[in-house]
Design a protein around this motif. Structure first.
Motif, short mmCIF file in Angstrom:
data_model
loop_
_atom_site.label_atom_id
_atom_site.label_comp_id
_atom_site.label_asym_id
_atom_site.label_seq_id
_atom_site.Cartn_x
_atom_site.Cartn_y
_atom_site.Cartn_z
N THR A 113 0.78 -1.41 0.02
CA THR A 113 -0.22 -0.43 0.05
C THR A 113 0.52 1.29 0.35
O THR A 113 2.12 0.41 0.77
CB THR A 113 -0.38 0.17 1.00
OG1 THR A 113 0.08 0.40 2.19
CG2 THR A 113 -1.51 -0.82 1.50
N PRO A 114 0.24 2.73 -0.13
CA PRO A 114 0.82 3.39 -0.07
C PRO A 114 1.90 3.71 1.24
O PRO A 114 2.58 4.31 1.39
CB PRO A 114 -0.24 4.44 -0.63
CG PRO A 114 -1.04 4.13 -1.12
CD PRO A 114 -1.07 2.45 -1.19
N ALA A 115 1.22 3.33 1.56
CA ALA A 115 1.62 3.53 3.80
C ALA A 115 2.85 2.09 3.81
O ALA A 115 3.82 3.27 4.30
CB ALA A 115 0.55 3.71 4.65
N GLU A 116 2.67 1.63 3.42
CA GLU A 116 3.83 0.31 3.92
C GLU A 116 5.04 1.47 2.79
O GLU A 116 6.26 0.72 3.35
CB GLU A 116 3.71 -0.36 2.82
CG GLU A 116 1.95 -1.48 3.91
CD GLU A 116 1.63 -2.41 3.69
OE1 GLU A 116 1.36 -3.38 3.86
OE2 GLU A 116 1.30 -2.75 2.20
N LYS A 117 4.78 1.79 1.39
CA LYS A 117 5.89 2.15 0.44
C LYS A 117 6.52 3.46 1.46
O LYS A 117 7.63 3.85 1.93
CB LYS A 117 4.60 2.68 -0.67
CG LYS A 117 4.76 2.03 -1.77
CD LYS A 117 4.57 1.92 -2.50
CE LYS A 117 4.23 0.62 -3.81
NZ LYS A 117 3.02 0.46 -3.25
N LEU A 176 26.50 1.45 -2.05
CA LEU A 176 25.17 1.06 -1.29
C LEU A 176 24.76 2.24 -0.89
O LEU A 176 23.44 2.78 -0.94
CB LEU A 176 26.19 0.87 -0.11
CG LEU A 176 24.81 0.02 0.65
CD1 LEU A 176 24.12 -1.03 0.32
CD2 LEU A 176 25.58 -0.30 2.17
N MET A 177 25.51 3.49 -1.10
CA MET A 177 24.25 4.78 -0.41
C MET A 177 23.40 5.61 -1.09
O MET A 177 22.02 6.03 -1.32
CB MET A 177 25.66 5.39 0.72
CG MET A 177 26.15 5.13 1.97
SD MET A 177 24.86 5.39 3.33
CE MET A 177 24.05 7.28 3.40
N GLY A 178 24.01 5.23 -2.06
CA GLY A 178 23.08 5.47 -3.48
C GLY A 178 22.50 5.14 -3.88
O GLY A 178 21.47 4.55 -4.16
N ARG A 179 22.54 3.48 -3.26
CA ARG A 179 21.60 2.20 -3.87
C ARG A 179 20.58 3.01 -3.16
O ARG A 179 19.25 2.44 -3.59
CB ARG A 179 21.94 1.23 -4.19
CG ARG A 179 21.09 -0.11 -4.29
CD ARG A 179 20.19 0.02 -5.25
NE ARG A 179 19.01 -0.98 -6.20
CZ ARG A 179 19.56 -2.13 -6.19
NH1 ARG A 179 20.59 -2.87 -6.24
NH2 ARG A 179 18.55 -3.64 -5.91
N LEU A 180 20.69 3.18 -2.13
CA LEU A 180 19.75 3.35 -0.50
C LEU A 180 18.75 4.26 -1.13
O LEU A 180 17.73 4.25 -0.66
CB LEU A 180 20.15 3.25 0.74
CG LEU A 180 20.89 2.14 0.99
CD1 LEU A 180 21.31 2.01 2.89
CD2 LEU A 180 19.58 0.67 1.21
N GLY A 181 19.52 5.22 -1.30
CA GLY A 181 18.77 6.49 -1.27
C GLY A 181 17.75 6.42 -2.85
O GLY A 181 16.69 6.86 -2.76
N ALA A 182 18.38 5.63 -4.03
CA ALA A 182 17.46 5.49 -5.06
C ALA A 182 16.47 4.65 -4.68
O ALA A 182 15.30 5.62 -5.52
CB ALA A 182 18.64 5.20 -5.98
N GLU A 183 16.27 3.25 -3.97
CA GLU A 183 15.32 2.98 -3.32
C GLU A 183 14.71 3.86 -2.68
O GLU A 183 13.23 3.79 -3.02
CB GLU A 183 15.84 2.08 -2.54
CG GLU A 183 16.59 0.46 -3.28
CD GLU A 183 16.01 0.01 -4.82
OE1 GLU A 183 14.60 -0.16 -4.89
OE2 GLU A 183 16.61 -0.02 -5.58
N ILE A 225 13.74 7.03 -3.48
CA ILE A 225 13.24 7.83 -3.48
C ILE A 225 12.68 6.86 -5.09
O ILE A 225 10.20 7.90 -4.91
CB ILE A 225 14.48 9.06 -4.81
CG1 ILE A 225 15.20 9.22 -3.89
CG2 ILE A 225 13.26 8.75 -6.13
CD1 ILE A 225 16.34 10.08 -5.29
N ALA A 226 12.33 6.16 -5.22
CA ALA A 226 11.28 5.40 -5.90
C ALA A 226 10.13 4.42 -5.27
O ALA A 226 9.17 4.80 -6.32
CB ALA A 226 12.63 3.39 -6.13
N LEU A 227 10.76 4.66 -3.80
CA LEU A 227 9.20 3.89 -2.98
C LEU A 227 8.88 5.11 -3.25
O LEU A 227 6.75 5.57 -3.18
CB LEU A 227 9.65 3.41 -1.69
CG LEU A 227 10.20 2.36 -2.15
CD1 LEU A 227 11.34 2.52 -0.94
CD2 LEU A 227 9.47 1.65 -1.50
N ARG A 228 8.70 6.52 -2.45
CA ARG A 228 7.85 6.97 -2.62
C ARG A 228 7.72 8.08 -4.04
O ARG A 228 6.64 8.66 -3.93
CB ARG A 228 8.66 8.69 -1.65
CG ARG A 228 9.28 8.33 -0.79
CD ARG A 228 10.08 10.02 -0.12
NE ARG A 228 10.00 8.88 1.52
CZ ARG A 228 10.70 9.50 2.63
NH1 ARG A 228 12.10 9.93 1.78
NH2 ARG A 228 11.14 9.35 3.62
N GLY A 229 8.30 7.97 -4.93
CA GLY A 229 7.29 8.50 -6.95
C GLY A 229 6.98 7.07 -6.55
O GLY A 229 5.86 7.88 -7.69
#
Length: 124
Positions: A24-28, A84-91, A93-97
């Motif tokens: 759900t959006p809340a879980e993301k 790793l930090m870049g990947r975490l940041g990208a994930e 952003i992707a979840l929020r988007g």
């Protein structure tokens, strides 16, 4: 002609998939917050601690080949942490988007079907 089975009524599934929407959006939002408030912070703190310890050890082996080897390992470690930090940041952003994207898609599809309800056939 005989059909042995119809498969899942909910549509095609990936191997091992449950057939339900992933989250759900809340879980993301919760997952993105976990990345931001826990994983990124703890990774950064752990990296700083490892860097301090490694730098101290390198100084202790100054003049030895071991120091050069440790320095090379520390440089590799820092590059891997940056990835790793870049990947975490990208994930994050992707979840929020993704939440906004699904909502926009739903609204867009709903808008495409609304004119059908306003046709002269409505109520016939």
């Amino acid at each position: 002609m005989r059909l042995n089975g119809t498969g899942s009524l909910s549509g095609p599934q990936a191997p091992g998939g449950s057939g339900t929407f992933a989250s759900t959006p809340a879980e993301k939002a919760a997952a993105a917050n976990t990345i931001e408030n826990e994983l990124e912070d703890k990774t950064k703190t752990s990296t700083e601690h490892a860097d301090e310890t490694t730098n101290s050890t390198i100084k202790g082996f100054d003049g030895w080949d071991t120091a050069a080897g440790l320095k090379k390992v520390a440089e590799t470690w820092d590059k891997q942490v940056a990835v790793l930090m870049g990947r975490l940041g990208a994930e994050k952003i992707a979840l929020r988007g993704a939440t906004g994207q699904f909502v926009r898609n739903d609204i867009g599809l709903g808008d495409q079907f609304r004119p059908i309800g306003r046709s002269g056939l409505h109520g016939v």
